[in-house]
Write a protein that holds these residues in place. Structure first.
Motif, PDB file in Angstrom:
ATOM      1  N   ASP A 148     113.442 -22.086   6.884  1.00 49.54           N
ATOM      2  CA  ASP A 148     113.856 -23.198   7.733  1.00 49.54           C
ATOM      3  C   ASP A 148     112.757 -24.255   7.600  1.00 49.54           C
ATOM      4  OD1 ASP A 148     114.356 -25.003   9.707  1.00 49.54           O
ATOM      5  OD2 ASP A 148     114.534 -23.531  11.338  1.00 49.54           O
ATOM      6  N   ASP A 151     110.835 -25.397  10.521  1.00 51.81           N
ATOM      7  CA  ASP A 151     109.958 -24.455  11.233  1.00 51.81           C
ATOM      8  C   ASP A 151     108.626 -24.378  10.502  1.00 51.81           C
ATOM      9  OD1 ASP A 151     108.647 -22.400  12.470  1.00 51.81           O
ATOM     10  OD2 ASP A 151     110.120 -20.842  11.954  1.00 51.81           O
ATOM     11  N   VAL A 192     115.819 -12.033   8.515  1.00 53.43           N
ATOM     12  CA  VAL A 192     116.755 -13.139   8.308  1.00 53.43           C
ATOM     13  C   VAL A 192     118.051 -12.647   8.963  1.00 53.43           C
ATOM     14  CG1 VAL A 192     117.966 -14.590   6.640  1.00 53.43           C
ATOM     15  CG2 VAL A 192     115.645 -13.796   6.153  1.00 53.43           C
ATOM     16  N   GLY A 194     121.114 -13.059   9.659  1.00 52.20           N
ATOM     17  CA  GLY A 194     122.433 -13.654   9.432  1.00 52.20           C
ATOM     18  C   GLY A 194     123.191 -12.935   8.342  1.00 52.20           C
ATOM     19  N   GLY A 203     125.420 -15.733  12.542  1.00 54.66           N
ATOM     20  CA  GLY A 203     124.017 -15.531  12.909  1.00 54.66           C
ATOM     21  C   GLY A 203     123.152 -16.618  12.309  1.00 54.66           C
ATOM     22  N   ASP A 204     121.897 -16.267  12.052  1.00 60.74           N
ATOM     23  CA  ASP A 204     120.898 -17.238  11.616  1.00 60.74           C
ATOM     24  C   ASP A 204     120.470 -16.897  10.182  1.00 60.74           C
ATOM     25  OD1 ASP A 204     118.662 -18.774  11.202  1.00 60.74           O
ATOM     26  OD2 ASP A 204     117.633 -18.177  13.044  1.00 60.74           O
ATOM     27  N   PHE A 206     118.113 -18.030   8.337  1.00 58.51           N
ATOM     28  CA  PHE A 206     116.730 -18.362   7.976  1.00 58.51           C
ATOM     29  C   PHE A 206     115.744 -17.272   8.390  1.00 58.51           C
ATOM     30  CE2 PHE A 206     118.592 -22.697   8.522  1.00 58.51           C
ATOM     31  CZ  PHE A 206     118.530 -23.048   7.184  1.00 58.51           C
ATOM     32  N   ARG A 208     112.880 -15.555  10.203  1.00 60.87           N
ATOM     33  CA  ARG A 208     112.257 -15.676  11.538  1.00 60.87           C
ATOM     34  C   ARG A 208     111.153 -14.634  11.649  1.00 60.87           C
ATOM     35  NH1 ARG A 208     113.766 -20.620  12.063  1.00 60.87           N
ATOM     36  NH2 ARG A 208     116.028 -20.879  12.120  1.00 60.87           N
TER      37      ARG A 208
END
Ligand code: ACO
Length: 319
Positions: A148, A151, A192, A194, A203-204, A206, A208
């Motif tokens: 991301d 981020d 990640v 997602g 979901g996400d 990227f 994290r």
């Protein structure tokens, strides 16, 4: 019968990107913050049309040349990656096609930054069992795809690249000991979270990370598994010629070396110029040290990794 490294190769895409280059690209950061917390000064990022199998191909070609063998003679291809070209087929099969090999067993290993040591561990078992004799083990990543870029606490840490080794069955010493572990209870501190479902991202997608939790976990298990692997081989950590740890962060590397009792002048460091290339980081560092003449035949080399899952492992070998 040992699994012995016959050749090493690596590949980094494009020119290096400095911390100031990232700032120019709009990341709210500065060189002092990144260098003081991580030791990272630059990294390489692949173009949008370049895949993990493309990077793996370049690294593999160099390893094949170093080993003096043709790709058609490989009987096993293992690619460690968390950024595969597709959901399927595996990146190993795509690499196999690019190499022009039509018969080897080929599969991917998904153990994030421990992927390469997991793959070496697996390859050694095939060779020791006697069923396979020439194995290509690759770590290849385009981690920039899962970052991301808004981020700043994660996007500055990673880079893209690939490293490869040819392992051959040999009566001369090669891998002396290996160990690998996982504890899925820690899946939440680096992930990640997602997936693709019904044609949509759910979901996400990227990366994290809880940076401080990862830091503490990494230092503890890297020190433990280094000691475990040395004990399995019956040697003291001081008997190691080179430690090649996963290249995530210079402070993790220094803390690990201190806990294990290995002097930093015996530690191969590339995180400053590669960033964290996940499964590619260890073979990239190994190749750099082989090509600049530090790692030589007969040296005892300890490779160790830690990554999402959480997973961790080590391989002690005589080069
Ligand atoms: N540039 C400038 N400032 C930043 C940046 C950046 N790139 N990123 C975060 N900051 C700021 C934060 O916003 C925060 O500011 P605030 O205090 O005003 O809120 C400040 O810096 C401190 O942030 P922290 O997250 O507390 O910094 P920390 O000292 O924990 O360092 C780091 C973060 C470098 C990620 C550290 O936790 C770490 O090294 N963890 C290990 C993680 C790692 O290496 N992961 C790699 C993947 S895992 C693996 O490979 C095994």
């Amino acid at each position: 019968m040992f699994a012995r490294i016959a050749g090493v190769g690596s590949y980094l895409p494009g020119p290096p990107l400095s911390n100031d280059d990232l700032k120019q690209r709009g990341v709210e950061t500065n060189d002092e913050w990144i260098v003081s917390r991580t030791g990272i000064k630059s990294r390489h990022l692949a173009d949008a049309n370049c895949t993990s199998s493309d990077l793996a191909l370049e690294a593999s070609r160099k390893a094949l040349v170093a080993a003096g063998i043709d790709a058609s003679t490989l009987d096993l291809i293992i690619v460690a990656t968390s950024t595969p070209d597709f959901i399927f087929p595996s990146t190993a099969c795509l690499l196999q096609a690019k190499l022009g090999n039509h018969s080897a067993m080929a599969f991917d290993v998904q153990a994030v930054c421990s992927g390469f040591v997991y793959a070496m561990n697996i390859a050694e078992k095939f060779i020791r069992f006697g069923s396979h004799k020439k194995v290509l083990v690759v770590g290849a990543e385009v981690f920039s795809r899962i970052l991301d870029w808004d981020d700043r606490s994660t996007c500055v840490l990673f880079g893209d690249g690939a490293g490869a080794v040819i392992l051959e069955a040999s009566e001369n010493p090669g891998i002396l000991a290996s160990a690998a572990h996982a504890d899925g209870a820690y899946h939440g501190i680096l992930s990640v979270p997602g997936n693709v479902c019904g044609g949509k991202v759910i979901g996400d997608p990227f990366l994290r990370m809880d940076g401080q939790a990862v830091f503490k976990f990494a230092v503890r298990v890297l020190a433990d598994v280094a000691q475990e692997c040395c004990a399995l081989a019956g040697i003291l950590p001081t008997g190691i010629d080179w430690l090649i740890p996963h290249q995530a962060n210079i402070r993790i590397i220094e803390s690990t070396a201190k806990r294990v009792g290995i002097d930093m002048n015996k530690v191969i460091v590339t995180v400053d110029r590669h960033g964290n290339t996940s499964a590619a980081s260890i073979p990239l560092a190994l190749d750099a040290a082989v090509r600049d003449g530090r790692v030589q035949r007969g040296h005892k080399v300890l490779l160790e990794g830690v990554g999402g899952g959480f997973t961790w492992g080590a391989v002690l070998l005589e080069f």
